[in-house]
Scaffold this active site. Sequence first.
Site, PDB file in Angstrom:
ATOM      1  N   LEU A 245       0.944  -1.197  -0.053  1.00  0.00           N
ATOM      2  CA  LEU A 245       0.028   0.054   0.038  1.00  0.00           C
ATOM      3  C   LEU A 245       0.817   1.186   0.000  1.00  0.00           C
ATOM      4  O   LEU A 245       1.616   1.449   1.057  1.00  0.00           O
ATOM      5  CB  LEU A 245      -0.884   0.129   1.203  1.00  0.00           C
ATOM      6  CG  LEU A 245      -2.155   0.732   1.171  1.00  0.00           C
ATOM      7  CD1 LEU A 245      -3.206   0.242   0.211  1.00  0.00           C
ATOM      8  CD2 LEU A 245      -2.825   0.935   2.457  1.00  0.00           C
ATOM      9  N   HIS A 246       0.805   2.093  -1.033  1.00  0.00           N
ATOM     10  CA  HIS A 246       1.700   3.368  -1.056  1.00  0.00           C
ATOM     11  C   HIS A 246       1.095   4.275  -1.885  1.00  0.00           C
ATOM     12  O   HIS A 246       1.468   5.560  -1.855  1.00  0.00           O
ATOM     13  CB  HIS A 246       2.940   2.871  -1.636  1.00  0.00           C
ATOM     14  CG  HIS A 246       2.888   2.375  -3.255  1.00  0.00           C
ATOM     15  ND1 HIS A 246       2.320   1.498  -3.771  1.00  0.00           N
ATOM     16  CD2 HIS A 246       3.269   3.606  -4.295  1.00  0.00           C
ATOM     17  CE1 HIS A 246       2.429   1.582  -5.187  1.00  0.00           C
ATOM     18  NE2 HIS A 246       3.030   2.672  -5.457  1.00  0.00           N
ATOM     19  N   ARG A 247       0.047   3.961  -2.696  1.00  0.00           N
ATOM     20  CA  ARG A 247      -0.725   5.340  -3.680  1.00  0.00           C
ATOM     21  C   ARG A 247      -1.115   6.232  -2.696  1.00  0.00           C
ATOM     22  O   ARG A 247      -1.748   6.250  -1.569  1.00  0.00           O
ATOM     23  CB  ARG A 247      -1.834   4.620  -4.491  1.00  0.00           C
ATOM     24  CG  ARG A 247      -2.129   5.454  -5.610  1.00  0.00           C
ATOM     25  CD  ARG A 247      -2.914   4.602  -6.578  1.00  0.00           C
ATOM     26  NE  ARG A 247      -2.157   3.610  -7.170  1.00  0.00           N
ATOM     27  CZ  ARG A 247      -1.182   3.883  -8.114  1.00  0.00           C
ATOM     28  NH1 ARG A 247      -0.928   5.088  -8.721  1.00  0.00           N
ATOM     29  NH2 ARG A 247      -0.381   2.830  -8.534  1.00  0.00           N
ATOM     30  N   PRO A 248      -0.512   7.711  -3.118  1.00  0.00           N
ATOM     31  CA  PRO A 248      -1.090   8.616  -2.260  1.00  0.00           C
ATOM     32  C   PRO A 248      -2.377   8.769  -1.980  1.00  0.00           C
ATOM     33  O   PRO A 248      -3.047   9.382  -0.983  1.00  0.00           O
ATOM     34  CB  PRO A 248      -0.503   9.933  -3.260  1.00  0.00           C
ATOM     35  CG  PRO A 248       0.626   9.416  -4.044  1.00  0.00           C
ATOM     36  CD  PRO A 248       0.249   7.964  -4.178  1.00  0.00           C
TER      37      PRO A 248
ATOM     38  N   ASP B 188      -2.320  -1.772  -4.088  1.00  0.00           N
ATOM     39  CA  ASP B 188      -2.700  -0.586  -4.866  1.00  0.00           C
ATOM     40  C   ASP B 188      -1.582  -0.525  -5.860  1.00  0.00           C
ATOM     41  O   ASP B 188      -1.586   0.520  -6.780  1.00  0.00           O
ATOM     42  CB  ASP B 188      -2.835   0.700  -4.063  1.00  0.00           C
ATOM     43  CG  ASP B 188      -1.655   0.923  -3.267  1.00  0.00           C
ATOM     44  OD1 ASP B 188      -0.671   0.548  -3.438  1.00  0.00           O
ATOM     45  OD2 ASP B 188      -1.813   1.932  -2.628  1.00  0.00           O
TER      46      ASP B 188
END
Length: 368
Positions: free
Chosen positions: A208-211, A283
């Site tokens: 999980l990393h999407r802004p 993501d």
Amino acid sequence: MNVLLVAGARPNFMKIAPIYRASLACGSVRCSIVHTGQHYDQEMSGTFFEELEIPQPRYSLTCGSGSHAAQTAAVMVAFEDVCLKERPDLVLVVGDVNSTLACSIVAKKCGIEVAHVEAGLRSFDLAMPEEINRMVTDAISDHFFVTEESGTVNLLREGKPAERIHAVGHVMVDNLLHQVACLSRQDQTLLKGFHLKKEASPYLFLTLHRPSNVDCRETFSGIARALNELARNRTIFFPVHPRTAKTMKENGIRLADKVVLLPPLGYREALFLWKDAEAVLTDSGGLQEETTALGVPCVTIRENTERPITVEIGSNVLAGTSPEGILAGLRESLAKKERARVPELWDGHASERIWKVLAGGEGDAIKP
């Protein structure tokens, strides 16, 4: 043929590695790797390149991070110097990062042809910076190498010439299958995740990393509720991206004890864990494809995807970001596992097909 092969961050190297290795079989090709340094990554040591079986980049531009505009501008200025020095016949770019866009623009302004690998993918979400990069890169490219049918459809709709569009498969899958084979020959007891995997089964794997997911407290809190619900009867291995760790602390996001927080993992370490997971929650764009290639159930925590084939015939389910959607998405993905298929040409030979087109002038173009 003098070719510059561009990578901007560690995931890009997973895509260019098989392309570089395949270039060695083309006697007429001189292929040089350019690392723009878009992301500094201390994991990218000499060992990193040895595992990928590629040399260290011929050019390392160390452009660094910053706003999208600042980063793109820094890459453009630095890459122009390389192009003026090398005078390449072709610049080959992959994916949709800022370096892909920046180097494509510089090449075209220098009168150099551009080949785009993973061309034509569209999320149709202009709020995604990657979508802008994809669209602009394709607008000025000369050669289009597509991974799935939707890429071809999008490019033809946008007026690209059919004879320049080539369905070749997916270089990410080339690398994936290569790395799976390497793992099978490796002493797996030496891997960091060996004992984790041994002690927890079944388990889920999460990235999980999407802004849009981690920068908004409300969205991230909802995702966390779903994860904590899933962790009631499963372990979840979660290598935490630095950006995500920062926002978790700032927003007071708390995860259950069975959500095992791990440091960022190298490619092979992560692969060792996720390939045998009950399911992957992510993501990421790349993991949607890699899980489809290996038939691993995948739940994509996003509202859209630029890789629709992973949903249409693969093991991926587009779940959205609500707790209810994520929980339902996992049930659906597990249920569709047996009927999921691997897309055509995702067979580990995409890189060879690319060079067949570029170096040999052969290969099957798309029929309009």
